[in-house]
Design an enzyme around this catalytic site. Structure first.
Site, mmCIF file in Angstrom:
data_model
loop_
_atom_site.group_PDB
_atom_site.id
_atom_site.type_symbol
_atom_site.label_atom_id
_atom_site.label_comp_id
_atom_site.label_asym_id
_atom_site.label_seq_id
_atom_site.Cartn_x
_atom_site.Cartn_y
_atom_site.Cartn_z
ATOM 1 N N GLU A 197 -0.562 -0.806 -10.063
ATOM 2 C CA GLU A 197 -1.878 -0.474 -10.635
ATOM 3 C C GLU A 197 -2.197 -1.367 -11.841
ATOM 4 O OE1 GLU A 197 -3.401 3.474 -10.664
ATOM 5 O OE2 GLU A 197 -2.002 4.121 -9.131
ATOM 6 N N THR B 254 -0.350 -5.098 -13.573
ATOM 7 C CA THR B 254 0.855 -5.453 -14.331
ATOM 8 C C THR B 254 0.623 -5.240 -15.827
ATOM 9 O OG1 THR B 254 0.040 -7.703 -14.568
ATOM 10 C CG2 THR B 254 1.464 -7.269 -12.662
ATOM 11 N N ILE C 296 0.830 -1.206 0.000
ATOM 12 C CA ILE C 296 0.000 0.000 0.000
ATOM 13 C C ILE C 296 0.869 1.263 0.000
ATOM 14 C CG2 ILE C 296 -1.882 1.240 1.167
ATOM 15 C CD1 ILE C 296 -2.551 -1.639 0.034
HETATM 16 N N1 COS Z 1 -15.091 -0.111 -14.913
HETATM 17 C C1 COS Z 1 -16.323 -0.421 -14.446
HETATM 18 N N2 COS Z 1 -16.667 -1.658 -14.079
HETATM 19 C C2 COS Z 1 -15.745 -2.616 -14.216
HETATM 20 C C3 COS Z 1 -14.451 -2.379 -14.699
HETATM 21 C C4 COS Z 1 -14.146 -1.058 -15.076
HETATM 22 N N3 COS Z 1 -12.953 -0.739 -15.556
HETATM 23 N N4 COS Z 1 -13.759 -3.528 -14.735
HETATM 24 C C5 COS Z 1 -14.581 -4.482 -14.276
HETATM 25 N N5 COS Z 1 -15.782 -3.922 -13.964
HETATM 26 C C6 COS Z 1 -16.976 -4.613 -13.465
HETATM 27 C C7 COS Z 1 -17.485 -5.567 -14.533
HETATM 28 O O1 COS Z 1 -18.352 -4.895 -15.428
HETATM 29 C C8 COS Z 1 -18.215 -6.588 -13.692
HETATM 30 O O2 COS Z 1 -19.474 -6.123 -13.278
HETATM 31 P P1 COS Z 1 -20.840 -6.664 -13.978
HETATM 32 O O3 COS Z 1 -20.850 -8.137 -13.729
HETATM 33 O O4 COS Z 1 -21.917 -5.913 -13.269
HETATM 34 O O5 COS Z 1 -20.728 -6.316 -15.426
HETATM 35 C C9 COS Z 1 -17.349 -6.667 -12.431
HETATM 36 O O6 COS Z 1 -16.639 -5.429 -12.362
HETATM 37 C C10 COS Z 1 -16.364 -7.811 -12.482
HETATM 38 O O7 COS Z 1 -15.534 -7.620 -13.603
HETATM 39 P P2 COS Z 1 -14.665 -8.793 -14.222
HETATM 40 O O8 COS Z 1 -15.520 -10.012 -14.421
HETATM 41 O O9 COS Z 1 -13.955 -8.249 -15.405
HETATM 42 O O10 COS Z 1 -13.641 -9.097 -13.027
HETATM 43 P P3 COS Z 1 -12.382 -10.021 -12.954
HETATM 44 O O11 COS Z 1 -12.374 -10.681 -11.642
HETATM 45 O O12 COS Z 1 -12.339 -10.899 -14.190
HETATM 46 O O13 COS Z 1 -11.149 -9.002 -12.932
HETATM 47 C C11 COS Z 1 -9.434 -7.550 -13.745
HETATM 48 C C12 COS Z 1 -10.880 -8.069 -13.850
HETATM 49 C C13 COS Z 1 -8.421 -8.613 -14.026
HETATM 50 C C14 COS Z 1 -9.385 -6.496 -14.848
HETATM 51 C C15 COS Z 1 -9.207 -6.939 -12.342
HETATM 52 O O14 COS Z 1 -9.149 -7.918 -11.340
HETATM 53 C C16 COS Z 1 -7.926 -6.120 -12.285
HETATM 54 O O15 COS Z 1 -7.899 -4.978 -12.770
HETATM 55 N N6 COS Z 1 -6.875 -6.676 -11.674
HETATM 56 C C17 COS Z 1 -5.654 -5.942 -11.441
HETATM 57 C C18 COS Z 1 -5.741 -5.244 -10.136
HETATM 58 C C19 COS Z 1 -4.759 -4.149 -10.020
HETATM 59 O O16 COS Z 1 -4.595 -3.328 -10.924
HETATM 60 N N7 COS Z 1 -4.104 -4.103 -8.884
HETATM 61 C C20 COS Z 1 -3.150 -3.087 -8.638
HETATM 62 C C21 COS Z 1 -3.252 -2.656 -7.244
HETATM 63 S S1 COS Z 1 -3.872 -1.115 -7.041
HETATM 64 S S2 COS Z 1 -2.350 -0.029 -6.632
#
Ligand code: COS
Length: 380
Positions: free
Chosen positions: A361, A363, A154
């Site tokens: 944020e 990979t 974090i």
């Molecule tokens: N904006 C709005 N809604 C979103 C979204 C976005 N960018 N991405 C996903 N959602 C929504 C989807 O629409 C879905 O909702 P509905 O079922 O109502 O349509 C829900 O969230 C789940 O989405 P999804 O099925 O795509 O989820 P996954 O578990 O497959 O994960 C990824 C998607 C891989 C894209 C996500 O887990 C991710 O971004 N992982 C990386 C995390 C990250 O960046 N970590 C860094 C730490 S923060 S410093």
């Protein structure tokens, strides 16, 4: 993409500030692994701690191109300051402003825009790229929630006066059971854990947050129940533009260093910049940086126009992150032996700092996944 005059003027202002106030301590913060907190007051005075919220909350709102320019210019001289400001604005302020109640905005945003950091707690030991695998749990007990769990990696965790974090609020599987909360440092059960010893961005803070029977007042629930995952994905779409801008600034910093060195370093009787072997490298570096810049500002412009920009921010972050690591490595190669010394030239620090832009944020692999999903969605 031609920037407007106001964007250019904004860049000149931030560049001058960054060179005068931020650049002189960059190497020292890195070497001592000292948090960049000494800069928070002046960053707040410059309005850089409140770029994404209106003035009524103490913000100094700018459009996303200006915001990207600010992160870019700060990162060009100090990656640690760049990431701290990017995470604070995109991941700390934005979700509270976007999803919070008026009371929450009034309570937390003025402190944050005034110079105190807010952290973003999504990642957990077993929920990294698979952010939906969150294990942290919050249970409703009467008029409050009780949270247990651990967040890791974090940014600014040790110094932030508040954080927002996701937790499962029901036993249902899947991401619809995830909600989010605003938490305050100092509450019993809110513990700051181990600070990480990192290869780069050593002037920024990265630590664990542990929640043990943490009592959260009901009014600190952020947005609707079950929408935490979606909120955080929306937040990351914007955050990825700022990490792309950070990578861009770091790449530019490495390039600045390499170009200057190449024009000064004389070998075989002339500056090495006069040899085609070096010229071609400089030309490739400058071209890639320019391409990354167009992607970053393009994603920013789409966000400002209210268009869907998930794919654009993923592309910008993917490309700028990879350009950043390539450029820093090439800069060290141009510097030769001295390029490998810590603290002598910034290229080496940048090489260590910029790697995170391919990881944090989301990979590069996750960016490719986001891009591919959008491509497929468009034709199905
Ligand atoms: N904006 C709005 N809604 C979103 C979204 C976005 N960018 N991405 C996903 N959602 C929504 C989807 O629409 C879905 O909702 P509905 O079922 O109502 O349509 C829900 O969230 C789940 O989405 P999804 O099925 O795509 O989820 P996954 O578990 O497959 O994960 C990824 C998607 C891989 C894209 C996500 O887990 C991710 O971004 N992982 C990386 C995390 C990250 O960046 N970590 C860094 C730490 S923060 S410093």
């Amino acid at each position: 993409m031609l920037l407007e005059k106001r964007h250019q003027e904004f860049r000149e202002k931030i560049r001058a500030y960054a060179l005068e106030k931020i650049a002189p301590s960059a190497a020292e913060l890195d070497e001592k692994q000292e948090f960049m907190g000494r800069h928070l007051k002046s960053l707040a005075e410059m309005g850089l701690m409140g770029m994404v919220v209106p003035e009524e909350y103490g913000g100094k709102p700018v459009d996303t191109i200006c915001y990207s320019i600010a992160v870019e210019e700060l990162s060009r001289v100090c990656g640690s300051t760049g990431i701290t400001i990017a995470a604070h604005n995109s991941l700390g302020l934005f979700p509270i402003y976007k999803f919070g109640t008026e009371e929450q905005r009034k309570k937390y945003l003025p402190r944050a825009t005034g110079g105190e950091l807010i952290a973003f707690g999504l990642t957990e030991p077993e929920a990294g790229s698979d952010a939906g695998a969150t294990k942290t749990k919050a249970e409703l007990k009467g008029d409050h929630w009780v949270m247990n769990g651990t967040k890791c990696f974090i940014t600014s965790a040790s110094h932030a006066f508040a954080s927002i974090a996701t937790a499962r609020t029901s036993d249902e599987p899947g991401v619809k059971a995830i909600s989010s909360f605003i938490l305050e440092k100092g509450w019993p059960g809110y513990d700051i854990g181990k600070k990480e010893n990192k290869m780069g961005l050593r002037g920024s803070d990265t630590a664990f947050l542990h929640f043990t029977d943490l009592i959260i007042p009901k009014e600190n629930q952020l947005g609707k129940l079950g929408e935490g995952f979606k909120q955080f994905m929306i937040t990351l779409d914007g955050g990825r533009i700022s990490i792309a801008a950070m990578a861009l600034g770091l790449a530019q910093g490495a390039f600045d260093c390499a170009l200057k060195y190449a024009t000064e370093r004389v070998q075989f009787g002339k500056p090495i910049a006069e040899y085609q072997a070096i010229q071609w490298q400089l030309a490739d570096m400058a071209t890639e940086i320019q391409a990354a810049r167009y992607l970053v500002y393009g994603a920013a412009a789409k966000k400002d126009a209210g268009m869907i920009f998930s794919q654009d921010s993923a592309m910008a972050k993917l490309y700028a992150g990879e350009v950043g690591t390539r450029t820093a490595a090439k800069a060290i190669q141009i510097l030769g032996g001295v390029g490998c010394f810590t603290g002598k030239y910034p290229a080496e620090r940048i090489w260590r700092d910029v790697k995170l832009c391919e990881i944090g944020e989301g990979t590069s692999e996750i960016q490719r996944l986001v891009i591919a999903r959008e491509l497929i969605k468009a034709v199905s």
